[in-house]
Structure formats: structure tokens, C-alpha cells
Scaffold this active site. Structure first.
Site, PDB file in Angstrom:
ATOM      1  CB  ILE A  64      12.415  14.857  19.558  1.00 32.30           C
ATOM      2  CG1 ILE A  64      12.760  13.367  19.662  1.00 32.30           C
ATOM      3  CG2 ILE A  64      13.695  15.678  19.536  1.00 32.30           C
ATOM      4  CD1 ILE A  64      13.285  12.779  18.352  1.00 32.30           C
ATOM      5  CB  CYS A  65       9.962  19.660  21.648  1.00 30.75           C
ATOM      6  SG  CYS A  65      10.502  19.975  23.335  1.00 30.75           S
ATOM      7  N   GLY A  66      12.244  21.151  20.699  1.00 31.48           N
ATOM      8  CA  GLY A  66      13.477  21.927  20.604  1.00 31.48           C
ATOM      9  C   GLY A  66      14.331  21.784  21.847  1.00 31.48           C
ATOM     10  CB  ALA A 108      16.237  18.494  18.075  1.00 34.19           C
TER      11      ALA A 108
END
Ligand code: RB5
Length: 150
Positions: A64-66, A108
Site C-alpha cells: 500500500i502506498c498513497g 490509501a
């Protein structure tokens, strides 16, 4: 299933919900960091989940990253890793059934925790179809890797 889960700071707010969902489903979810919203570099976490898979400690991973973009770009640099950013159920399922994706990437800053939980369920419940045409296409991709992208 043994899964590895990791995020950078941008993905951190979603990571706990993803791990909770996996464990609720009865899966093992190893948390490979990060542990706060303090800025880190997403390639480090892509490497962590890729190595977990390539060393046999995990069958699949959620990264998960931005946006989900950097995570997939970085993870796909590892030979044998097939990462895809999927923010809809169809892709989360079909990316496994057809493309044998082993790293689900999420953003996210794009989706909320409950959609993320749905996507994780779709992803983990999916199985590679093994269809000949899909095997053939994956073999073509593996050949790209073997030739270092030439
Ligand atoms: C970090 O600010 C952000 O760039 C990262 O989480 C990711 O979205 C990159 O694709």
C-alpha cells in the site's frame, strides 16, 4: 494462505484494516512495516514484500502506498513478482485468475478502508485459472524478465 503486508507512510492509514481483514478470513498476515506516518521510501517496502514472496515466506502480498502506483512500479522490478493496482472488485479478482498477480497494490489516498477490505477478500479468494492462453502470456512476460527487458 501466508501473506505479507507492507506500506509506506502514504499507505499506512489503510494497513491495519487490510491486516485485520486477512486475519478475520483465517489467513496469516505478516506486517512488514512501516509503523507510522513518518515519511519513508516506498521502494524499501516493495522490496520487503517481494523478498518475502521470492524467499517463500509469503505466497502473496498486499502493498500500500498513497496512490498504489509507486508500489506497483517498484514491486514489478523483481523477477517473478506480478504486481497490480486494483481499486475495483473485477480487477482484484481477475488479476489473479488471468494474470496470477502475487502483489495487490492499493492506494490509501484513493480508496477507503471498507473498499480496501472488499478488494482484499476478492483478491485472496481468487485463484489462477491455469488456462493455456494465460500461461502462454505469463511465459512471454517471464521471457522479458529473463532477457532483462530487451
Ligand atoms: C508518498 O508521498 C507517495 O508518493 C507514495 O505513497 C505513492 O503514492 C507513490 O506512488
Amino acid at each position: 494462505m501466508n501473506l505479507a503486508v507492507a506500506s509506506d507512510h502514504g499507505g499506512f492509514p489503510l494497513k491495519a484494516r487490510v491486516i485485520e481483514e486477512l486475519r478475520k478470513m483465517g489467513h496469516q498476515a505478516a506486517d512488514l512495516g512501516t509503523d507510522s506516518t513518518e515519511a519513508v521510501d516506498y521502494p524499501d517496502y516493495a522490496r520487503a514484500v517481494a523478498q518475502a514472496i521470492l524467499e517463500g515466506r509469503a505466497e502473496r502480498a498486499v502493498l500500500i502506498c498513497g496512490s498504489g502506483a509507486g508500489a506497483s512500479v517498484a514491486a514489478n522490478k523483481f523477477r517473478g513478482i506480478r504486481a497490480a493496482t486494483c481499486h475495483d472488485s473485477y480487477s482484484a479478482r481477475q488479476s489473479v485468475e488471468d494474470d496470477d498477480v502475487n502483489v495487490l497494490c492499493l492506494g490509501a489516498r484513493v480508496i477507503g478502508p471498507e473498499l480496501a477490505a472488499d478488494l482484499v477478500r476478492d483478491y485472496v479468494n481468487a485463484r489462477f485459472s491455469g488456462a493455456e492462453r494465460h500461461r502462454r502470456r505469463l511465459a512471454e512476460i517471464a521471457a522479458f524478465e529473463a532477457n532483462f527487458g530487451k
